[in-house]
Design a protein around this motif. Structure first.
Motif, short mmCIF file in Angstrom:
data_model
loop_
_atom_site.label_atom_id
_atom_site.label_comp_id
_atom_site.label_asym_id
_atom_site.label_seq_id
_atom_site.Cartn_x
_atom_site.Cartn_y
_atom_site.Cartn_z
N VAL A 125 24.47 43.88 59.39
CA VAL A 125 24.20 44.49 60.69
C VAL A 125 24.45 45.99 60.58
CG1 VAL A 125 24.82 44.54 63.13
CG2 VAL A 125 24.86 42.37 61.89
N VAL A 126 23.53 46.77 61.13
CA VAL A 126 23.60 48.23 61.07
C VAL A 126 23.68 48.79 62.49
CG1 VAL A 126 22.46 50.35 60.31
CG2 VAL A 126 22.27 48.27 58.93
N LEU A 127 24.71 49.61 62.76
CA LEU A 127 24.81 50.31 64.03
C LEU A 127 23.92 51.55 63.97
CD1 LEU A 127 28.67 50.15 64.62
CD2 LEU A 127 26.93 48.83 65.78
N THR A 128 23.02 51.69 64.94
CA THR A 128 22.07 52.80 64.92
C THR A 128 22.66 54.09 65.46
OG1 THR A 128 21.22 52.24 67.13
CG2 THR A 128 20.17 51.16 65.21
N GLY A 129 23.84 54.03 66.08
CA GLY A 129 24.44 55.24 66.65
C GLY A 129 23.91 55.59 68.03
N GLN A 130 23.20 54.67 68.69
CA GLN A 130 22.66 54.91 70.01
C GLN A 130 23.23 53.90 71.00
OE1 GLN A 130 18.43 54.68 69.54
NE2 GLN A 130 18.29 56.60 68.37
N LEU A 131 23.25 54.28 72.27
CA LEU A 131 23.77 53.42 73.33
C LEU A 131 22.63 52.65 73.98
CD1 LEU A 131 26.28 55.87 75.07
CD2 LEU A 131 26.82 54.08 73.42
N GLU A 160 20.70 51.15 77.18
CA GLU A 160 20.42 51.77 78.47
C GLU A 160 21.37 51.23 79.54
OE1 GLU A 160 16.66 52.48 81.55
OE2 GLU A 160 16.41 51.34 79.68
N GLY A 161 21.94 52.14 80.32
CA GLY A 161 22.85 51.75 81.40
C GLY A 161 24.30 51.69 81.00
N PHE A 162 24.66 52.00 79.76
CA PHE A 162 26.04 51.95 79.30
C PHE A 162 26.57 53.37 79.12
CE2 PHE A 162 24.66 47.72 78.26
CZ PHE A 162 25.79 46.93 78.39
N ALA A 163 27.86 53.55 79.41
CA ALA A 163 28.53 54.83 79.21
C ALA A 163 29.21 54.85 77.85
CB ALA A 163 29.55 55.09 80.32
N ARG A 164 29.46 56.03 77.36
CA ARG A 164 29.98 56.18 75.99
C ARG A 164 31.40 55.64 75.85
NH1 ARG A 164 29.32 59.67 71.50
NH2 ARG A 164 31.27 60.29 70.50
N GLU A 165 32.32 56.03 76.74
CA GLU A 165 33.73 55.67 76.58
C GLU A 165 33.98 54.16 76.62
OE1 GLU A 165 32.67 58.18 78.23
OE2 GLU A 165 33.57 59.86 77.12
N PRO A 166 33.41 53.41 77.60
CA PRO A 166 33.62 51.95 77.57
C PRO A 166 33.07 51.29 76.32
CG PRO A 166 32.86 52.66 79.73
CD PRO A 166 32.72 53.83 78.82
N VAL A 167 31.95 51.79 75.80
CA VAL A 167 31.38 51.21 74.59
C VAL A 167 32.31 51.45 73.40
CG1 VAL A 167 29.45 51.33 72.98
CG2 VAL A 167 29.02 51.37 75.43
N LEU A 168 32.86 52.67 73.31
CA LEU A 168 33.80 52.97 72.22
C LEU A 168 35.02 52.05 72.29
CD1 LEU A 168 33.74 56.87 72.14
CD2 LEU A 168 32.56 55.30 70.63
N ALA A 169 35.53 51.83 73.50
CA ALA A 169 36.70 50.96 73.64
C ALA A 169 36.37 49.53 73.26
CB ALA A 169 37.21 51.02 75.08
N LYS A 210 23.62 40.52 68.57
CA LYS A 210 23.54 40.27 70.00
C LYS A 210 24.83 40.64 70.71
CE LYS A 210 22.47 36.61 73.33
NZ LYS A 210 22.14 35.16 73.50
N ARG A 211 25.95 40.36 70.06
CA ARG A 211 27.24 40.66 70.69
C ARG A 211 27.45 42.17 70.79
NH1 ARG A 211 33.31 38.64 68.88
NH2 ARG A 211 34.36 39.49 70.72
N ILE A 212 27.08 42.89 69.72
CA ILE A 212 27.24 44.35 69.74
C ILE A 212 26.37 44.97 70.83
CG2 ILE A 212 26.82 46.46 68.41
CD1 ILE A 212 27.69 44.95 65.93
N GLU A 213 25.15 44.46 70.99
CA GLU A 213 24.26 45.00 72.01
C GLU A 213 24.77 44.68 73.41
OE1 GLU A 213 20.44 43.45 71.03
OE2 GLU A 213 20.02 45.04 69.54
N ARG A 214 25.42 43.50 73.58
CA ARG A 214 26.01 43.21 74.89
C ARG A 214 27.16 44.16 75.20
NH1 ARG A 214 25.61 37.64 73.44
NH2 ARG A 214 27.83 37.67 72.90
N LEU A 215 27.83 44.65 74.16
CA LEU A 215 28.90 45.63 74.38
C LEU A 215 28.37 47.03 74.67
CD1 LEU A 215 31.45 44.55 71.62
CD2 LEU A 215 31.46 43.97 74.04
N GLY A 216 27.04 47.26 74.46
CA GLY A 216 26.45 48.53 74.84
C GLY A 216 25.96 49.39 73.71
N ALA A 217 26.00 48.92 72.45
CA ALA A 217 25.57 49.72 71.30
C ALA A 217 24.34 49.07 70.67
CB ALA A 217 26.68 49.85 70.27
N LYS A 218 23.37 49.88 70.29
CA LYS A 218 22.18 49.37 69.64
C LYS A 218 22.49 49.04 68.18
CE LYS A 218 18.67 51.65 72.49
NZ LYS A 218 17.48 52.53 72.48
N ALA A 219 21.93 47.93 67.69
CA ALA A 219 22.15 47.49 66.32
C ALA A 219 20.89 46.79 65.83
CB ALA A 219 23.36 46.57 66.22
#
Length: 479
Positions: free
Chosen positions: A8-14, A16-25, A63-72
């Motif tokens: 699985v590769v994180l693309t470094g993008q959020l 849509e509809g997610f804020a940066r700080e909650p996704v980082l947490a 799927k789990r990472i995308e539910r948390l707000g990060a594209k993968a």
């Protein structure tokens, strides 16, 4: 094909509809690492996860990472990745250790307030489904003991099929009243006896934005720089120091020099007054922004929230900082004054009003035919313009001669006493020509020491010192 590994590769993008700080947490909880390392992923582009998974496991993790707000995305594990890549937490404990079960759908996940699968809020669900039956009204509450009252019972709820899996999970800390709010952290940051500041900051907080509101700070009227240092606002303290202390000192120092405009002094005094009115009106807003940004930064470096003791230590007040700022302000002010004096003496030299003296006859007026010392009568109407030109020329010559004497004394330093010289001694020491020591009427100028300086004097049109028409040039030496 089924045995092929995937990554699985994180693309470094959020998403849509997610804020940066909650996704980082959320991602820091998922990978059990600091939010600072997760933040580097979003700043450096794509970031593969080191674990090689099966196809279904990789798709589930995506799927789990995308539910948390990060594209993968999922790709085949064709090559190795860097050693500092993210890894899924793996140890010798059972797979379910450290995980919680959603009481509504049974989904396993790291401890959180909300289910990643169905979205239920655990605190609300537990209050609704774990409440005991409604107790019958007690006998003491019945004002008529002899009258029987029906017992009210709670309606039967459907059996929770996940109850057995959720019995061992402690969720008492997830109650809403125990979740820290931003205002709670702001109050901790500002410290005790800061209720006025925290209440004003609460009015300025509009979501993630801090709106501008003017609010007076009485303590900052004496010195906004010291107030900022006392509140540990280092960056703003530097800006205020340059505008409040350094710039007015430079303007006042230059304005006090000869040849410079007096308006510089007035500009420096006006700037001091403006600083005393401007900064106290905006410092509450700047302090609120400073507190919120510092707290967010500390949260990003923590897995969930920064600890209360860390927030209170980072904020609060510091008398030591205010004292250091006071000493620094005095030292830099004196140093700036000295530097401006040196620059003025070596670079910004005053220019004379007239660079070329007027051409005047060098010979004195002719004497009487009998050789006497008495001059013939002067026609005042005929000689008035001529005397006026000689008066201007005399003042110009005195000024030029005074500048030469000032420069000569400045080069020799404090070891040369101006009281020990007369005009003849200065002419010999400075190699002055006779013409430079004469006034507009062709008479020699006198040099008289006076206090810390000297006086250059011309006898004027009548040729006698001590009369009303004498021309003088006074100067105080700055040693």
């Amino acid at each position: 094909m089924d045995n092929q590994g995937f990554r699985v590769v994180l693309t470094g993008q959020l998403m849509e509809g997610f804020a940066r700080e909650p996704v980082l947490a959320s991602l820091s909880r998922l990978f059990q690492t600091s939010a600072a390392k997760i933040a580097d992923v979003f700043e450096g582009g794509e970031h593969p996860i080191r674990d090689v998974l099966g196809k279904h496991e990789a798709l589930a993790l995506q799927k789990r990472i995308e539910r948390l707000g990060a594209k993968a995305r999922v790709e085949t594990a064709a090559s190795d990745v860097a050693n500092d890549a993210l890894i899924l937490p793996v140890d010798d404990t059972p797979p379910d250790a450290g995980l919680m079960h959603c009481p509504a759908c049974g989904h396993k996940q790291l401890v959180s307030k909300r289910c990643d699968e169905c979205g239920v809020v655990f605190a609300d669900y537990n209050r609704q489904h774990r409440a005991g039956p409604v107790v019958a009204e007690t006998q003491s509450a019945n004002p008529f003991p002899h009258t029987a009252r029906p017992v009210k019972t709670a309606p039967q709820k459907p059996r929770d099929i996940h109850a057995a899996a959720s019995d061992g999970w402690r969720d008492d800390w997830l109650e809403e009243d125990s979740v820290p709010t931003e205002q709670y952290h702001v109050n901790l940051f500002m410290g005790m006896r800061s209720a006025d500041l925290s209440e004003t900051c609460e009015k300025m907080m509009l979501g993630r934005r801090t709106r501008m509101m003017l609010s007076w700070v009485p303590g900052a009227f004496l010195s906004p720089f010291l107030w900022a240092m006392y509140r540990k606002m280092w960056a703003w303290g530097t800006v205020i120091f340059a505008v409040e202390i350094l710039l007015p000192v430079v303007l006042i120092t230059l304005g006090a020099k000869e040849g410079m405009s007096d308006k510089l002094v007035y500009a420096g005094l006006a700037l001091l007054l403006i600083n005393r009115l401007f900064w106290p009106a905006v410092l509450k807003n700047l302090y609120c922004r400073h507190a919120r940004r510092t707290i967010r930064y500390m949260h990003r470096l923590a897995p969930t929230y920064a600890s209360d003791i860390d927030i209170a230590t980072r904020g609060g007040t510091s008398r030591t900082s205010a004292f250091v700022g006071l000493v620094l302000g005095i030292v830099v002010s004196l140093l700036s004054w000295s530097v401006m004096d040196t620059l003025y003496a070596n670079v910004i030299k005053p220019t004379p009003e007239f660079t070329t003296p007027a051409t005047l006859p060098s010979d004195p007026p002719p004497l009487l035919p009998n050789g006497g010392a008495t001059q013939p009568p002067i026609d005042l109407q005929a000689t008035a313009p001529n005397n006026e030109n000689r008066w201007v020329a005399t003042r110009n010559r005195l000024r030029l001669l005074g500048q030469s004497i000032n420069a000569w004394f400045a080069d020799r330093g404090a070891g040369v006493d101006p009281q020990s010289f007369d005009m003849a001694g200065l002419a010999a020491a400075m190699s002055l020509d006779a013409e430079s020591m004469r006034d507009g009427w062709g008479r020699e100028v006198s040099y008289l020491p006076e206090g810390q300086g000297y006086v250059l004097r011309s006898a004027g049109p009548d040729g006698e010192f001590g009369t009303a028409d004498d021309v003088e040039y006074r100067r105080i030496l700055q040693r």
